[in-house]
Write an enzyme that holds these catalytic residues in place. Structure first.
Site, short mmCIF file in Angstrom:
data_model
loop_
_atom_site.label_atom_id
_atom_site.label_comp_id
_atom_site.label_asym_id
_atom_site.label_seq_id
_atom_site.Cartn_x
_atom_site.Cartn_y
_atom_site.Cartn_z
N LEU A 254 0.81 -1.22 0.00
CA LEU A 254 0.00 0.00 0.00
C LEU A 254 0.84 1.27 0.00
O LEU A 254 1.91 1.33 0.60
CB LEU A 254 -0.91 0.00 1.23
CG LEU A 254 -1.80 -1.24 1.37
CD1 LEU A 254 -2.61 -1.18 2.66
CD2 LEU A 254 -2.71 -1.40 0.16
N HIS B 191 -3.55 4.25 -2.17
CA HIS B 191 -4.51 3.31 -1.55
C HIS B 191 -5.11 3.94 -0.29
O HIS B 191 -6.31 3.81 -0.04
CB HIS B 191 -3.80 2.02 -1.12
CG HIS B 191 -3.21 1.24 -2.25
ND1 HIS B 191 -1.84 1.12 -2.42
CD2 HIS B 191 -3.77 0.53 -3.24
CE1 HIS B 191 -1.61 0.36 -3.47
NE2 HIS B 191 -2.76 -0.01 -3.99
#
Ligand code: PAF
Length: 277
Positions: free
Chosen positions: A30, A34
């Site tokens: 991530l 995100h």
């Protein structure tokens, strides 16, 4: 934050979530892009579910599945800080058992651009997103504008398959120098990282040209090509000016256009896009 891997645990955990349930599907590793989706979901929904699954079906045989970056521990600690309710990180066999044979394949919107360069990619994306929708049954689902064609494919699939899900597309998260955030940016060597800003520079230049009155798609694409020609590490795969819903190429801009590019910087393939106006 509950972390689950099996279907059974997921079903139990899903039952205790309060509506509205917001889903953020990811392939992990991530970054701020995100997290901006997670924050949008947190703001709009009572419960937030994040899935982490590197979907083999959306990688071509020559693509980077085995070296795709992964770091589950780090992902979980980032999600915990964002107050996520439930994370589902199933193993591959849970979603693709050995006898798997049912696919979701869109006829038109998935075929040009990324679909042409990466045959089968959107069949993999649509199938996994449909499976995640079935498993989680969210009321809202959050995706990034960075993958503009993916967003168009998912919107069309939701319409065609009558999913009672609102698809929310969040703006592209960019680094300070304009580079669109992507898990694949970690592949860039330092000189390539600098060269990679050419994508956003080219897109910002056509936005300026549009604001100055240019409406001819060919002229606007030529402006981008000229900028790419000045960057020796860049190898353009496509430059497109298309309708944002159908992805059909435009000759001139009457309403809105999606400019999108795919460019190799060294061995790393990057995509970026901009909606104009
Ligand atoms: O955008 C992604 O990260 C993936 O394509 C998605 C939507 C999680 C499906 O694997």
């Amino acid at each position: 934050m509950k972390v689950t891997t099996s279907f059974l645990e997921l079903r139990e955990a899903r039952e205790s979530l309060k509506a509205t349930v917001g889903l953020v599907p990811t392939m992990g590793f991530l970054h701020e892009g995100h997290l901006s989706l997670v924050r949008a979901a947190r703001q709009e929904c009572s419960s937030v579910v994040v899935t982490i699954f590197v979907n083999p079906a959306q990688f071509g045989p020559a693509e980077d599945l085995s070296r795709y970056p992964r770091d589950l521990e780090r992902d979980l600690s980032l999600l915990k800080k964002e107050n996520v309710d439930l994370v589902w990180a199933p193993p591959t066999e849970t979603l693709y058992p050995a006898d798997f044979q049912t696919w979701v394949d869109l006829e038109k919107v998935s075929k040009p651009l990324e679909g042409a360069m990466r045959p089968g990619h959107f069949k993999g994306v649509a199938t996994i997103v449909a499976k995640l929708f079935n498993a989680i049954q969210p009321q809202k689902a959050f995706f990034g504008q960075k993958d503009a064609q993916q967003a168009a494919v998912i919107r069309q699939m939701v319409k065609d398959l009558n999913y009672p899900i609102e698809v929310i597309i969040c703006p592209i998260a960019r680094e300070g120098d304009g580079l669109a955030m992507s898990s694949r940016n970690v592949y860039l060597q330092p000189a390539e990282r600098q060269a990679a800003t050419v994508l956003s520079r080219a897109l910002f230049a056509i936005r300026q040209a549009f604001e100055d009155g240019e409406r001819d798609a060919g002229q606007l694409k030529q402006i981008m090509q000229t900028i790419f020609n000045q960057e020796p590490l860049a190898r353009v795969q496509y430059i497109s000016c298309a309708d944002p819903v159908t992805l059909q190429e435009l000759e001139s801009i009457e309403n809105q256009a999606l400019f999108s590019v795919a460019v190799f910087i060294g061995n790393t393939r990057l995509i970026d896009n901009m909606l104009v106006p």
